[in-house]
Write a protein that holds these residues in place. Structure first.
Motif, PDB file in Angstrom:
ATOM      1  N   LEU A   1       2.161   1.750  -3.185  1.00 31.88           N
ATOM      2  CA  LEU A   1       0.641   2.323  -4.563  1.00 31.88           C
ATOM      3  C   LEU A   1       0.883   3.882  -4.036  1.00 31.88           C
ATOM      4  O   LEU A   1       0.647   4.435  -5.001  1.00 31.88           O
ATOM      5  N   ARG A   2       0.622   3.820  -2.943  1.00 31.34           N
ATOM      6  CA  ARG A   2       0.895   5.629  -2.641  1.00 31.34           C
ATOM      7  C   ARG A   2       1.930   6.378  -2.840  1.00 31.34           C
ATOM      8  O   ARG A   2       1.183   7.742  -3.287  1.00 31.34           O
TER       9      ARG A   2
ATOM     10  N   PRO B   1      -8.303  10.079  -0.188  1.00 27.20           N
ATOM     11  CA  PRO B   1      -7.591   9.307  -0.439  1.00 27.20           C
ATOM     12  C   PRO B   1      -7.653   7.943   0.415  1.00 27.20           C
ATOM     13  O   PRO B   1      -7.077   6.876   0.754  1.00 27.20           O
TER      14      PRO B   1
ATOM     15  N   ASP C   1      -8.071   4.264   0.222  1.00 30.58           N
ATOM     16  CA  ASP C   1      -6.820   3.166   0.698  1.00 30.58           C
ATOM     17  C   ASP C   1      -8.206   2.280   1.132  1.00 30.58           C
ATOM     18  O   ASP C   1      -7.620   1.198   1.259  1.00 30.58           O
TER      19      ASP C   1
ATOM     20  N   ARG D   1      -7.197  -2.338   0.405  1.00 27.10           N
ATOM     21  CA  ARG D   1      -7.619  -2.972   1.729  1.00 27.10           C
ATOM     22  C   ARG D   1      -8.261  -4.030   0.895  1.00 27.10           C
ATOM     23  O   ARG D   1      -7.936  -5.060   1.316  1.00 27.10           O
TER      24      ARG D   1
ATOM     25  N   GLU E   1       0.602  -1.082  -0.055  1.00 35.31           N
ATOM     26  CA  GLU E   1       0.084  -0.061  -0.267  1.00 35.31           C
ATOM     27  C   GLU E   1       0.692   1.324   0.018  1.00 35.31           C
ATOM     28  O   GLU E   1       0.475   2.625  -0.685  1.00 35.31           O
ATOM     29  N   GLU E   2       2.392   1.215   0.370  1.00 35.75           N
ATOM     30  CA  GLU E   2       2.732   2.168   0.992  1.00 35.75           C
ATOM     31  C   GLU E   2       3.240   2.822  -0.219  1.00 35.75           C
ATOM     32  O   GLU E   2       3.757   3.993  -0.969  1.00 35.75           O
TER      33      GLU E   2
ATOM     34  N   GLN F   1      -0.472  -3.165  -8.760  1.00 31.99           N
ATOM     35  CA  GLN F   1      -0.120  -1.528  -8.929  1.00 31.99           C
ATOM     36  C   GLN F   1      -1.014  -0.970  -9.970  1.00 31.99           C
ATOM     37  O   GLN F   1      -1.449  -0.229  -9.698  1.00 31.99           O
TER      38      GLN F   1
ATOM     39  N   LEU G   1       0.815   7.008  -6.303  1.00 29.71           N
ATOM     40  CA  LEU G   1      -0.590   7.718  -6.715  1.00 29.71           C
ATOM     41  C   LEU G   1      -0.089   9.082  -6.218  1.00 29.71           C
ATOM     42  O   LEU G   1      -0.947  10.363  -6.816  1.00 29.71           O
ATOM     43  N   ALA G   2       0.700   9.746  -5.728  1.00 33.04           N
ATOM     44  CA  ALA G   2       0.765  10.809  -5.501  1.00 33.04           C
ATOM     45  C   ALA G   2       1.740  11.438  -6.183  1.00 33.04           C
ATOM     46  O   ALA G   2       1.404  12.846  -6.527  1.00 33.04           O
TER      47      ALA G   2
ATOM     48  N   TYR H   1      -7.948   3.831  -9.533  1.00 29.93           N
ATOM     49  CA  TYR H   1      -7.995   6.223  -8.774  1.00 29.93           C
ATOM     50  C   TYR H   1      -8.149   6.842  -9.929  1.00 29.93           C
ATOM     51  O   TYR H   1      -9.329   7.874 -10.456  1.00 29.93           O
TER      52      TYR H   1
END
Lengths: 150, 194
Positions: free
Chosen positions: A62-63, B20, B24, B28, A59-60, B53, A66-67, B60
């Motif tokens: 991916l985040r 966001p 998330d 999950r 998730e990190e 990914q 995304l940023a 998104y």
């Protein structure tokens, strides 16, 4: 056991769980044996670990991507705008066009006059309008007195 | 978490609005499902994770186009299926090339695995690798449809929705893939003796 029954049972279970009847059919039917090998080949080559999960930190990562990526597109907002504004505007424009056309036809008397004079003076046109083609012949016959006895 | 009980559709709406935390929760909730689907096509977990990914990045970016009348799972599955098919196209192998590269050992192990025999861990892994190589020779979309229907348990209607095609097309693809698989399985050297 029929081949159809074999296929139904085979696709729903693992080979280790197959019944004796299923295995007997497999030995006696070459077509189902080939089908079974193909299904097992698919299962074997398609992994499918039921408990598999992505590595820690998924998730990190991916985040972080995304940023730096583009924001959500506004396609839906445009669609909403089309529904709310453009479609009613098109309907109003179509209505106005029809009204203008009607008004134009109503306020042009000379055209109506032309049509009336055409019906009155032109025999062919009048016959077409009335649906009576003999009117043309009658008009042509009535003009000269060629058929009258001398 | 504040959003944990929310429906997927509601979370998508919030994500599209720039929340966001809502996105998330979706990640999950669905990452494992997408990851397991990707593992059906890509044996290396790193490759499967790359696909996942990409799927969530696409989700998104297109979140504003999602319409809540359609089940969220279908929307997500369609994105995932497209991502897998795109990558499979890049990696498709030629059948003759794969068949000619088979060693007698790996063929024997695969043959035994297909016969239901127990194998040692290393032999089983070699058999699985060869099976994956053989599957890589199938048309990507045909293979995807077959996996969705025969392994993921989707109906033809659901598989059609997931691949963006018709039910008839999906049935034809599945039939074609099964036939290609049968031929591949027949052309395998039996018992390691070509």
């Amino acid at each position: 056991m029929t081949c159809r029954e074999f296929k139904v049972e085979m696709h729903g279970s693992r080979k280790s769980d197959w019944s004796l009847e299923l295995l007997r059919h497999l030995e006696s039917c070459p077509a189902c044996a080939a089908e079974s090998r193909a299904a097992l080949l698919l299962r074997l080559g398609s992994g499918g670990d039921e408990g598999a999960v992505p590595r820690a930190g998924f998730e990190e990562r991916l985040r972080a991507r995304l940023a730096y990526g583009p924001a959500p597109s506004r396609g839906h907002a445009w669609n909403g705008g089309f529904e709310l504004l453009v479609r009613p505007a098109l309907a109003v424009a179509a209505t106005l066009t029809l009204l203008c056309a009607g008004f134009y036809v109503q306020t042009t008397p000379e055209r109506a006059g032309d049509l009336a004079s055409l019906v009155e003076n032109d025999t062919v046109f009048a016959s077409l309008l009335t649906g009576d083609p003999w009117e043309i012949l009658d008009a042509s016959q009535g003009a000269p007195a060629a058929t009258e006895e001398p | 978490m504040a959003h944990d009980d929310e429906s997927d559709a509601s979370l998508m709406g919030r994500a599209a609005g720039g929340d966001p935390a809502a996105f998330d929760v979706l990640v999950r909730r669905w990452k494992n499902r997408v990851f397991r689907l990707a593992l059906r096509f890509f044996r290396r977990p790193e490759d499967a994770e790359d696909v996942v990914q990409e799927v969530f990045l696409k989700l998104y970016r297109t979140s504003a186009t999602y319409r809540s009348e359609a089940p969220f799972e279908h929307f997500l599955l369609k994105i995932a299926t497209n991502a897998c098919v795109d990558r499979l196209r890049d990696r498709r192998r030629r059948r003759e090339e794969v068949l000619s590269s088979i060693t007698s050992d790996s063929a024997a192990w695969l043959d035994r695995a297909l016969g239901g025999a127990a194998l040692q861990a290393q032999q089983a892994e070699a058999a699985r690798a060869l099976a994956a190589e053989l599957l890589a020779t199938l048309r990507p979309m045909d293979r995807t449809v077959l996996v969705l229907m025969d392994l993921e348990g989707l109906t033809s209607r659901e598989a059609a929705a997931a691949t963006g095609s018709t039910r008839a097309a999906v049935k034809v693809r599945a039939m074609r893939a099964r036939r290609a698989l049968r031929r591949l399985a027949q052309r395998l050297p039996q018992g390691g003796r070509p």
